[in-house]
Design an enzyme around this catalytic site. Structure first.
Site, PDB file in Angstrom:
ATOM      1  N   ASP A 113       0.782  -1.183  -0.145  1.00  0.00           N
ATOM      2  CA  ASP A 113      -0.091   0.036  -0.179  1.00  0.00           C
ATOM      3  C   ASP A 113       0.739   1.239   0.007  1.00  0.00           C
ATOM      4  O   ASP A 113       0.524   2.217   0.759  1.00  0.00           O
ATOM      5  CB  ASP A 113      -0.862  -0.062   1.086  1.00  0.00           C
ATOM      6  N   ASP A 131       1.787   2.023   7.729  1.00  0.00           N
ATOM      7  CA  ASP A 131       0.531   1.713   7.182  1.00  0.00           C
ATOM      8  C   ASP A 131       0.928   0.071   6.600  1.00  0.00           C
ATOM      9  O   ASP A 131       0.567  -0.004   5.391  1.00  0.00           O
ATOM     10  CB  ASP A 131      -0.214   2.395   6.562  1.00  0.00           C
TER      11      ASP A 131
HETATM   12  N1  LIG Z   1       4.025   5.917  13.451  1.00  0.00           N
HETATM   13  C1  LIG Z   1       3.325   7.049  13.238  1.00  0.00           C
HETATM   14  N2  LIG Z   1       4.055   8.223  13.546  1.00  0.00           N
HETATM   15  C2  LIG Z   1       3.533   9.385  13.255  1.00  0.00           C
HETATM   16  N3  LIG Z   1       2.277   9.573  12.663  1.00  0.00           N
HETATM   17  C3  LIG Z   1       1.753   8.585  12.307  1.00  0.00           C
HETATM   18  C4  LIG Z   1       2.380   7.418  12.765  1.00  0.00           C
HETATM   19  N4  LIG Z   1       1.470   6.136  11.914  1.00  0.00           N
HETATM   20  C5  LIG Z   1       0.495   6.794  11.500  1.00  0.00           C
HETATM   21  N5  LIG Z   1       0.616   8.203  11.671  1.00  0.00           N
HETATM   22  C6  LIG Z   1      -0.192   9.088  10.812  1.00  0.00           C
HETATM   23  O1  LIG Z   1      -1.591   8.751  10.909  1.00  0.00           O
HETATM   24  C7  LIG Z   1      -1.988   8.702   9.578  1.00  0.00           C
HETATM   25  C8  LIG Z   1      -2.829   7.372   9.452  1.00  0.00           C
HETATM   26  O2  LIG Z   1      -2.044   6.239   9.697  1.00  0.00           O
HETATM   27  P1  LIG Z   1      -2.103   4.979   8.658  1.00  0.00           P
HETATM   28  O3  LIG Z   1      -1.725   5.325   7.411  1.00  0.00           O
HETATM   29  O4  LIG Z   1      -1.410   3.924   9.352  1.00  0.00           O
HETATM   30  O5  LIG Z   1      -3.677   4.694   8.842  1.00  0.00           O
HETATM   31  P2  LIG Z   1      -4.883   4.780   7.476  1.00  0.00           P
HETATM   32  O6  LIG Z   1      -5.468   3.486   7.848  1.00  0.00           O
HETATM   33  O7  LIG Z   1      -4.071   4.799   6.300  1.00  0.00           O
HETATM   34  O8  LIG Z   1      -5.502   5.999   8.144  1.00  0.00           O
HETATM   35  P3  LIG Z   1      -6.284   7.022   6.931  1.00  0.00           P
HETATM   36  O9  LIG Z   1      -7.484   6.014   6.160  1.00  0.00           O
HETATM   37  O10 LIG Z   1      -6.841   7.757   7.950  1.00  0.00           O
HETATM   38  O11 LIG Z   1      -5.422   7.506   6.264  1.00  0.00           O
HETATM   39  C9  LIG Z   1      -0.761   8.598   8.487  1.00  0.00           C
HETATM   40  O12 LIG Z   1      -0.935   9.384   7.323  1.00  0.00           O
HETATM   41  C10 LIG Z   1       0.191   9.676   9.395  1.00  0.00           C
HETATM   42  O13 LIG Z   1      -0.153  10.910   9.231  1.00  0.00           O
HETATM   43 MG   LIG Z   2      -2.336   5.138   5.282  1.00  0.00          MG
END
Ligand SMILES: Nc1ncnc2c1ncn2[C@@H]1O[C@H](COP(=O)(O)OP(=O)(O)OP(=O)(O)O)[C@@H](O)[C@H]1O
Ligand SMILES: [Mg+2]
Length: 177
Positions: A113, A131
């Site tokens: 992804d 992610d």
């Molecule tokens: N370890 C981390 N440190 C800092 N920011 C993070 C971290 N993990 C996630 N984030 C922030 O949270 C957001 C969402 O995380 P992630 O991409 O894992 O989930 P998602 O399921 O894609 O969520 P969404 O659909 O809301 O984008 C990321 O785009 C990032 O900005």
């Molecule tokens: Mg994401």
């Protein structure tokens, strides 16, 4: 720390089952709640597999639909996504991302992804991949399709900034083929 809570009601379960069914580490549960738990476990296992390289958040713990990991920072706050970051040297950042993909592949993992939405940019333009729940082992029947898509997304993004990012070159560098 960053805490990720998978919302039980928000997932696309058919899609999640499609991606998890070829993964022998996980159970393609019919129950929605159980499937979300597997999804969280899978993200933790995938990060743990490549955490030694330092290009993903440190995996700390998971339980049910909650995942705890290290917070990725830029200066004093949370790191921005690549799509929002101001990069000094796009070519250099691209090469670092390709190296992440190559290291993952050497550990038998495809992110699945990858895009400017799931790459954070830490200090000194360091890309940090996040992610990982779509991540597939290379022997998974869906892995090659996911690898091609990851590489297509990343090369397309960096080409916008004038980087000579070629899909086939990256594929060769990653797979050694
Ligand atoms: N370890 C981390 N440190 C800092 N920011 C993070 C971290 N993990 C996630 N984030 C922030 O949270 C957001 C969402 O995380 P992630 O991409 O894992 O989930 P998602 O399921 O894609 O969520 P969404 O659909 O809301 O984008 C990321 O785009 C990032 O900005
Ligand atoms: Mg994401």
């Amino acid at each position: 720390m960053a805490i990720k809570i998978y919302r039980i009601e928000a997932g696309d379960f058919n899609l999640m089952r499609k991606y998890i069914v070829g993964d022998l580490r996980c159970h393609p549960a019919k129950n929605k709640r159980r499937l979300i738990y597997e999804w969280a476990k899978r993200e933790f296992l995938n990060m743990s597999r490549v955490s030694e390289f330092g290009f993903c958040p440190e995996p700390v713990a998971f339980q049910k639909n909650v995942l705890v990991m290290g917070l990725v920072t830029y200066e004093d706050g949370p790191a921005p996504k690549l799509k929002d970051a101001v990069i000094e040297d796009a070519g250099c950042c691209f090469n670092k991302v390709v190296e992440c993909i190559r290291c993952m592949y050497s550990k038998g993992l495809v992110h699945g992804d990858l895009s400017e939405y799931n790459i954070l940019v830490s200090d000194e333009d360091k890309p940090v991949l996040i992610d990982f729940s779509m991540g597939a082992l290379v022997e998974d029947p869906i892995a090659q399709e996911l690898l091609h898509r990851d590489i297509r997304n990343v090369t397309k993004y960096f080409r916008k900034f004038g980087v000579d990012a070629n899909e086939n070159d990256v594929l060769g560098a990653v797979t050694g083929g």
